[in-house]
Design a protein around this motif. Structure first.
Motif, mmCIF file in Angstrom:
data_model
loop_
_atom_site.group_PDB
_atom_site.id
_atom_site.type_symbol
_atom_site.label_atom_id
_atom_site.label_comp_id
_atom_site.label_asym_id
_atom_site.label_seq_id
_atom_site.Cartn_x
_atom_site.Cartn_y
_atom_site.Cartn_z
ATOM 1 N N LEU A 297 0.782 -1.276 -0.086
ATOM 2 C CA LEU A 297 -0.012 0.023 -0.102
ATOM 3 C C LEU A 297 0.863 1.389 -0.081
ATOM 4 O O LEU A 297 1.355 1.640 0.914
ATOM 5 N N LEU A 306 -5.951 1.528 9.105
ATOM 6 C CA LEU A 306 -4.848 0.741 8.679
ATOM 7 C C LEU A 306 -4.460 -0.377 9.665
ATOM 8 O O LEU A 306 -3.525 -1.177 9.559
ATOM 9 N N TYR A 312 -7.454 -4.364 5.279
ATOM 10 C CA TYR A 312 -6.628 -4.897 4.386
ATOM 11 C C TYR A 312 -7.381 -6.015 3.638
ATOM 12 O O TYR A 312 -7.253 -6.232 2.505
ATOM 13 N N ALA A 384 1.932 -1.622 4.552
ATOM 14 C CA ALA A 384 1.481 -0.318 4.203
ATOM 15 C C ALA A 384 2.360 0.862 4.395
ATOM 16 O O ALA A 384 2.267 1.838 5.178
ATOM 17 N N ASN A 388 1.641 2.193 9.799
ATOM 18 C CA ASN A 388 0.291 1.721 9.914
ATOM 19 C C ASN A 388 -0.717 2.489 10.191
ATOM 20 O O ASN A 388 -1.981 2.315 10.273
#
Length: 396
Positions: A297, A306, A312, A384, A388
């Motif tokens: 991501l 997230l 996810y 990510a 996060n």
């Protein structure tokens, strides 16, 4: 006996001192980096060669002159024209460093098998140069368009194509050997990269084009040239080309995936692998294309948390649905509009059901056009980026 030994020793020494019989000094040869073949005005072909001007590639010795020189001839035989180039060029030409073959659109539509036979048969060329089709532009102009970073146009095109293939997947990385292998196959038709010139071709032929922040002429890759046997029949755009490459094993790419109303996530696809499973359902070919890929991501415009696993999973599903739709749309377009198998479904059928393929190989394109094709994409969103959390959700 001593006289004989002395004679043999002398002959051996003379052999060692003579060197290679075909040795040429660098100042006696010129290296061709690109060849353009298009329709001639007064003959079947017009052939243009791009020759490196090595003295201008040395920063210390450069005088600001052109780093590449082009010369064109017309005739009915590619072999004769290439051997005849010293009509205008001084040194013996060497083709072992050729990196691009640019084919004019009109010649491509008429068929290119005739001169491909020479290029494959010739010991002068390697078979790993990039094949491209000049779309809506003269093939010769492609070899004349300068660029400040990669000064020799044909080398710029070669590196540009290779980098786009590795970084985004918008080019098929089609070499001469790949094209001929597809041309010889009963279960696949060849493709080539398509390119054009944005701006003025006349300005691109000037060294002054290299001195501008915004060049007035720029070579750009625009997609995929689709062939039926050795004849050009149409094109796919850049997005469709990426979808085609994804069925062949994509290295990596970036997707912009909707995650809300006018909101998107940026996803980097990596470690992608594809496989094709072939079968017949009564009289209809059936193919399952399975793609497994990891994703990163890169960014988000949405406020999804997230730190939650469900976020996810939702993003993975969004990516899968969009990817499956894009790839299937491209396959369907080729089935309905061009009716030629460029994906290699026929080769998969030959490997997995040889006897069945043998019965239909002579009209495989008809079988491909009516085939049921299912695309399954499995995405594993791994990371990510470096955080996060997103500042978009910090106030919630």
């Amino acid at each position: 006996m001593k006289t004989m030994k002395l004679l043999l020793t002398s002959l051996l020494l003379l052999g060692l001192l003579s060197g290679c019989w075909d040795t040429k000094e660098l100042n006696e040869v010129a290296f061709v980096t690109g060849v353009a073949i298009e329709q001639g005005e007064d003959a079947k072909y017009k052939v243009t060669v791009g020759v490196a001007n090595a003295s201008q590639l040395n920063v210390q010795k450069s005088e600001g002159n052109t780093p590449s020189v082009t010369f064109s001839l017309e005739g009915n035989s590619i072999s004769e024209l290439l051997d005849k180039m010293n009509v205008g060029l001084t040194r013996e030409l060497r083709f072992s460093h050729t990196r691009t073959l640019v084919i004019g659109e009109e010649v491509a539509r008429e068929g290119i098998a005739g001169f491909l036979d020479y290029l494959e048969r010739s010991g002068q060329f390697r078979n790993n140069f990039t094949m491209l089709v000049a779309k809506n532009i003269s093939a010769a102009d492609i070899l004349k368009t300068t660029f400040p970073i990669q000064k020799i146009p044909s080398l710029k095109i070669h590196n540009q194509s290779s980098t786009l293939f590795k970084e985004w997947g918008g080019a098929p990385d089609m070499k001469l050997s790949d094209f001929i292998a597809a041309l010889s196959s009963k279960g696949r038709h060849p493709v080539a990269e398509a390119l054009t010139i944005v701006g003025s071709p006349e300005q691109g032929g000037s060294v002054d084009n290299n001195k501008k922040l915004d060049p007035e002429s720029l070579i750009t890759l625009v997609g995929l040239a689709v062939f039926k046997e050795d004849k050009l029949i149409g094109y796919l755009n850049l997005e469709e080309t990426r979808n085609y490459v994804w069925t062949q094993d994509l290295i990596q790419t970036t997707l912009t995936v909707p995650c809300g109303e006018e909101k998107y996530i940026d996803v980097r696809i990596v470690n992608s692998k594809s496989s094709i499973h072939a079968n017949y359902n009564r009289e209809t070919p059936n193919f399952q294309v399975e793609i497994i890929a990891e994703a990163l991501l890169n960014g988000t415009q949405c406020r999804d948390d997230l730190e939650k696993v469900d976020t996810y999973k939702k993003f993975e599903k969004d990516i899968e649905v969009m990817s499956e739709s894009m790839i299937l749309n491209t396959v369907t377009k080729v089935q309905e509009e061009y009716e030629v198998d460029i994906f290699g479904f026929g080769e998969a059928m030959r490997r997995q059901h040889y006897q069945r393929f043998q019965a239909v190989k002579d009209h495989w394109d008809e079988e491909f056009s009516k085939a049921d094709i299912d695309i399954t994409v499995n995405i594993f969103l791994r990371r990510a980026g470096t955080s996060n959390k997103s500042f978009l959700t910090e106030d919630e």
